[in-house]
Motif scaffolding. Structure first.
Motif, PDB file in Angstrom:
ATOM      1  N   ARG A   1      -7.567   4.390   9.346  1.00 32.21           N
ATOM      2  CA  ARG A   1      -9.099   3.832   8.747  1.00 32.21           C
ATOM      3  C   ARG A   1      -8.835   2.716   7.990  1.00 32.21           C
ATOM      4  O   ARG A   1      -9.370   1.273   8.383  1.00 32.21           O
ATOM      5  CB  ARG A   1     -10.180   4.646   8.545  1.00 32.21           C
ATOM      6  N   VAL A   2      -7.966   3.053   6.809  1.00 33.29           N
ATOM      7  CA  VAL A   2      -7.112   1.458   5.767  1.00 33.29           C
ATOM      8  C   VAL A   2      -6.381   0.507   6.931  1.00 33.29           C
ATOM      9  O   VAL A   2      -6.688  -0.345   6.891  1.00 33.29           O
ATOM     10  CB  VAL A   2      -6.426   2.190   5.108  1.00 33.29           C
TER      11      VAL A   2
ATOM     12  N   PRO B   1      -0.941   5.772   2.375  1.00 33.37           N
ATOM     13  CA  PRO B   1      -2.521   7.291   2.358  1.00 33.37           C
ATOM     14  C   PRO B   1      -2.012   8.285   3.336  1.00 33.37           C
ATOM     15  O   PRO B   1      -0.941   8.520   4.174  1.00 33.37           O
ATOM     16  CB  PRO B   1      -3.601   6.941   3.384  1.00 33.37           C
TER      17      PRO B   1
ATOM     18  N   VAL C   1      -8.788   5.661  -1.593  1.00 32.10           N
ATOM     19  CA  VAL C   1      -8.210   4.416  -1.182  1.00 32.10           C
ATOM     20  C   VAL C   1      -8.546   2.739   0.293  1.00 32.10           C
ATOM     21  O   VAL C   1      -8.869   2.347   0.211  1.00 32.10           O
ATOM     22  CB  VAL C   1      -6.541   4.777  -0.681  1.00 32.10           C
ATOM     23  N   GLU C   2      -9.108   4.678   0.697  1.00 34.25           N
ATOM     24  CA  GLU C   2     -10.205   4.181   2.136  1.00 34.25           C
ATOM     25  C   GLU C   2     -11.085   2.810   1.700  1.00 34.25           C
ATOM     26  O   GLU C   2     -11.711   2.654   2.405  1.00 34.25           O
ATOM     27  CB  GLU C   2      -9.927   5.007   2.910  1.00 34.25           C
TER      28      GLU C   2
ATOM     29  N   THR D   1      -8.862  -0.840   8.835  1.00 36.76           N
ATOM     30  CA  THR D   1     -10.266  -1.939   7.873  1.00 36.76           C
ATOM     31  C   THR D   1      -9.248  -2.953   7.116  1.00 36.76           C
ATOM     32  O   THR D   1      -9.810  -4.024   7.500  1.00 36.76           O
ATOM     33  CB  THR D   1     -10.012  -1.251   7.110  1.00 36.76           C
TER      34      THR D   1
ATOM     35  N   VAL E   1      -9.590  -0.398  -0.538  1.00 34.11           N
ATOM     36  CA  VAL E   1      -9.053  -1.703  -0.351  1.00 34.11           C
ATOM     37  C   VAL E   1      -9.996  -2.587   0.600  1.00 34.11           C
ATOM     38  O   VAL E   1      -9.900  -3.684  -0.261  1.00 34.11           O
ATOM     39  CB  VAL E   1      -8.185  -0.934   1.054  1.00 34.11           C
TER      40      VAL E   1
ATOM     41  N   LEU F   1       0.976  -1.015   0.163  1.00 35.87           N
ATOM     42  CA  LEU F   1      -0.081  -0.253  -0.573  1.00 35.87           C
ATOM     43  C   LEU F   1       1.303   1.471   0.382  1.00 35.87           C
ATOM     44  O   LEU F   1       1.806   1.381   0.863  1.00 35.87           O
ATOM     45  CB  LEU F   1      -0.882   0.126   1.173  1.00 35.87           C
TER      46      LEU F   1
END
Length: 239
Positions: A91-92, A84, A223-224, A95, A227, A81
């Motif tokens: 958050r990413v 971000p 992105v969030e 998750t 993913v 990744l």
């Protein structure tokens, strides 16, 4: 908190543990728990089970725990990744952890601002805190591994081919001809770029390392959002 995650330091005996801080507060504010209640618990990198509250004070809760259930199977996915934006990163990370990712590589890219790497969310403590939140949400105990690589080219040329091996390897890249595959039942590598995507040079280098460019359709996702959409499309087991 759907699972109270227990660390080695929480155990005061083989079958007894103490909850303090945020986890203790959660018993009052969310669960409305009292002595005698049973709550879901799990030991970091170990089994899950239940904890009976046998003592409850303003500062701590003492539990008798029974850990007899293995955690969910990890996703056989290596997630690469591009770093971000910091306010999105938490958050990413939560998750990806909740979905079962156990191998996460944070990578620099042309469109990743240098300031992103200065965020306090990349400290070892902050990474652990956010992964714990993801594990608690999903009722899992297996802590992911996070690798940080601030130089794109050395990682892609020297390390990525070894991660790919004979496995499917994908780079999410809008505008390509191939849709993202579904229903994988084997290990894979997934590369996701920053906001604005990987630049053509980066896509080319990723392809040279064994990655195939794939898309999710005409819509461009943050992105969030990308993913979880990509991961759930690849693996039925994360749902």
């Amino acid at each position: 908190m759907n699972l109270a995650l227990l660390f080695d330091a929480d155990f005061i005996d083989a079958d007894r543990a103490r909850l303090t801080g945020r986890r203790r507060t959660h018993l009052d504010t969310v669960l409305k728990a009292v002595e005698g209640d049973r709550i879901p618990v799990g030991r970091v990198d170990g089994n899950m089970g239940t904890g009976e509250i046998v003592k409850l004070t303003d500062d701590e809760a003492e539990l008798i725990v029974t850990l007899d259930t293995p955690p969910p199977r990890p996703l056989p996915l290596t997630l690469v990744l591009a770093m971000p934006r910091p306010k999105m990163f938490r958050r990413v990370l939560q998750t990806a952890t909740a979905l079962g990712v156990k191998d996460l590589w944070l990578l620099n890219a042309y469109k990743v601002e240098k300031s992103y790497w200065q965020t306090p969310w990349l400290t070892e403590e902050a990474l652990a805190d956010n992964m714990v939140l993801g594990l608690e949400q999903a009722r899992d105990t297996l802590m992911p591994k996070v690798h940080i690589r601030k130089r794109f080219k050395p990682f892609v040329e020297d390390e990525l081919p070894g991660l790919v091996g004979e496995h499917p390897a994908l780079v999410a890249h809008p505008g390509t001809q191939t849709p993202c595959p579904t229903h994988l039942n084997q290990p894979a590598v997934l590369c996701i770029g920053p906001e604005g995507g990987f630049i053509p040079y980066e896509v080319e280098k990723l392809q040279e390392a064994g990655c195939q460019a794939v898309h999710l359709g005409q819509r461009i996702l943050r992105v969030e959002t990308a993913v979880p959409v990509l991961i759930s499309r690849l693996y039925d087991g994360c749902l």
